[in-house]
Design a protein around this motif. Structure first.
Motif, short mmCIF file in Angstrom:
data_model
loop_
_atom_site.label_atom_id
_atom_site.label_comp_id
_atom_site.label_asym_id
_atom_site.label_seq_id
_atom_site.Cartn_x
_atom_site.Cartn_y
_atom_site.Cartn_z
N LEU A 289 0.83 -1.21 0.00
CA LEU A 289 0.00 0.00 0.00
C LEU A 289 0.86 1.26 0.00
O LEU A 289 0.58 2.22 -0.73
N ASN A 290 1.92 1.24 0.80
CA ASN A 290 2.79 2.41 0.90
C ASN A 290 3.55 2.67 -0.39
O ASN A 290 3.76 3.83 -0.79
N SER A 291 3.98 1.60 -1.07
CA SER A 291 4.74 1.78 -2.31
C SER A 291 3.85 2.10 -3.50
O SER A 291 4.26 2.82 -4.41
N THR A 292 2.62 1.57 -3.48
CA THR A 292 1.71 1.78 -4.60
C THR A 292 0.93 3.09 -4.47
O THR A 292 0.78 3.84 -5.43
N PHE A 293 0.44 3.34 -3.26
CA PHE A 293 -0.34 4.56 -3.00
C PHE A 293 0.20 5.26 -1.76
O PHE A 293 -0.43 5.24 -0.69
N PRO A 294 1.38 5.86 -1.86
CA PRO A 294 2.01 6.46 -0.67
C PRO A 294 1.16 7.54 0.00
O PRO A 294 1.12 7.62 1.23
N GLN A 295 0.49 8.36 -0.80
CA GLN A 295 -0.32 9.43 -0.22
C GLN A 295 -1.54 8.86 0.51
O GLN A 295 -1.92 9.33 1.58
N VAL A 296 -2.14 7.82 -0.09
CA VAL A 296 -3.28 7.16 0.55
C VAL A 296 -2.86 6.54 1.88
O VAL A 296 -3.56 6.65 2.89
N TYR A 297 -1.69 5.90 1.86
CA TYR A 297 -1.19 5.26 3.08
C TYR A 297 -0.94 6.29 4.17
O TYR A 297 -1.32 6.10 5.34
N GLN A 298 -0.33 7.42 3.80
CA GLN A 298 -0.05 8.48 4.77
C GLN A 298 -1.35 9.07 5.33
O GLN A 298 -1.48 9.29 6.53
N ASN A 299 -2.33 9.31 4.44
CA ASN A 299 -3.62 9.84 4.88
C ASN A 299 -4.34 8.87 5.81
O ASN A 299 -4.98 9.27 6.79
N LEU A 300 -4.23 7.58 5.49
CA LEU A 300 -4.86 6.55 6.32
C LEU A 300 -4.25 6.54 7.71
O LEU A 300 -4.98 6.46 8.72
N GLU A 301 -2.94 6.63 7.78
CA GLU A 301 -2.26 6.67 9.07
C GLU A 301 -2.70 7.87 9.90
O GLU A 301 -2.92 7.77 11.11
N GLU A 302 -2.84 9.02 9.24
CA GLU A 302 -3.27 10.23 9.93
C GLU A 302 -4.72 10.11 10.43
O GLU A 302 -5.03 10.53 11.54
N ILE A 303 -5.58 9.55 9.60
CA ILE A 303 -6.98 9.37 9.99
C ILE A 303 -7.09 8.46 11.21
O ILE A 303 -7.82 8.75 12.16
N LEU A 304 -6.35 7.37 11.19
CA LEU A 304 -6.38 6.43 12.31
C LEU A 304 -5.86 7.07 13.59
O LEU A 304 -6.42 6.89 14.68
N GLU A 305 -4.79 7.85 13.48
CA GLU A 305 -4.20 8.48 14.65
C GLU A 305 -5.11 9.58 15.20
O GLU A 305 -5.27 9.71 16.42
N ASN A 306 -5.74 10.34 14.33
CA ASN A 306 -6.56 11.48 14.76
C ASN A 306 -7.93 11.06 15.30
O ASN A 306 -8.57 11.84 16.02
N ASN A 307 -8.38 9.86 14.95
CA ASN A 307 -9.72 9.43 15.36
C ASN A 307 -9.70 8.31 16.41
O ASN A 307 -10.75 7.77 16.76
N LYS A 308 -8.54 8.00 16.92
CA LYS A 308 -8.40 6.87 17.83
C LYS A 308 -9.05 7.13 19.19
O LYS A 308 -8.83 8.17 19.80
N SER A 309 -9.86 6.19 19.63
CA SER A 309 -10.45 6.28 20.96
C SER A 309 -9.37 6.00 22.01
O SER A 309 -8.43 5.24 21.76
#
Length: 276
Positions: A31-51
């Motif tokens: 995922l990181n090599s194919t869609f690096p921006q998607v991977y980075q956005n996903l990581e940010e979403i998970l971190e910002n919305n974590k209970s």
């Protein structure tokens, strides 16, 4: 009792980690090599919305959830291929144990969720996400598109709800769904035991559609209450509410189509029997 289930899930996680971690690394790297921006956005979403409860719960790793989902879909696909040219296999006792366990588990979940909601003083709707420690207590006819879609999608959706906000409004869906499952698997169990409660059959789908309608009413009320009527209050996460609202539309549509086709099939079978 809840501690036991959480500890059991953690133990399973530890035992399966040597097999899951390599797959997780492959998935992340791809995922990181194919869609690096998607991977980075996903990581940010998970971190910002974590209970704040994420670290206390098992199976909160999104990539593990995706691996399990892929495994589920693969099992369905391969299983259908293997069994397509084979005779039927008797699984009566397996079905009895499966349905009995799900009736008991669903009843337990419904009662414990409602009792905890009562203890916390929840109202019917518009319960904010409680992020304090007090808010979290450790106390082939059948394999249709509807069947597969519902099971793999609801698994991912409930993972997200638990990851973001397992308290507050989450209680209503969990309790209601568990109550529906008591009825549904109770009927399946009676059928396997050859004492089917026949009058229940046509009402099960209607019961499920009522559940989806109530969930949609809940989501609609929450959107109004938290976004329009009382926007300054502590609210339940918008992402989970809007996800619930849209998902219930898909469920209502698919189950309505199933209900229509099932009634049509029963009518055709009835006419066929009368003609014999």
């Amino acid at each position: 009792m809840v501690d036991y289930f959480i500890d059991l899930a953690r133990t399973i996680g530890v035992l399966t980690d040597p097999y899951i971690s390599p797959l997780e690394n492959v998935l992340k790297t791809t995922l990181n090599s194919t869609f690096p921006q998607v991977y980075q956005n996903l990581e940010e979403i998970l971190e910002n919305n974590k209970s704040p409860f994420v670290d206390k719960l098992p199976l909160m790793n999104l990539f593990h959830v995706l691996i399990i989902t892929i495994g589920y879909l693969s099992t369905i696909y391969i299983g259908k291929m293997i069994m397509s040219n084979r005779d039927k296999v008797s699984v009566k006792w397996l079905s009895i144990m499966h349905n009995l366990n799900l009736v008991v588990l669903s009843a337990y979940m419904c009662v414990t969720v409602l009792s905890e909601a009562w203890r916390r003083g929840y109202s019917l709707f518009a319960n904010a996400d409680d992020r304090s420690e007090e808010g979290f207590q450790k106390n082939n006819h059948q394999i249709s598109f509807l069947h597969v879609y519902h099971h793999f999608s609801i698994f991912i959706i409930w993972w997200w709800v638990t990851y973001v906000a397992p308290t507050g409004e989450a209680y209503f869906s969990a309790a209601l769904n568990s109550a529906v499952h008591v009825v549904m698997y109770g009927y399946y169990l009676s059928t396997v035991l050859s004492v089917p409660i026949r009058f229940l059959k046509k009402y099960i789908t209607l019961f499920q559609m009522t559940q989806f309608s109530l969930n949609m009413i809940q989501a609609s009320w929450d959107l109004f209450y938290f976004k329009i009527y009382n926007p300054t209050s502590n609210s339940y996460p918008f992402s989970s509410t809007i996800l619930l609202w849209f998902y219930m539309w898909t469920m209502l549509g698919l189950f309505a189509d199933f209900f229509r086709k099932d009634r049509k099939r029963e009518k055709e079978q009835s006419i066929k029997k009368k003609g014999q």
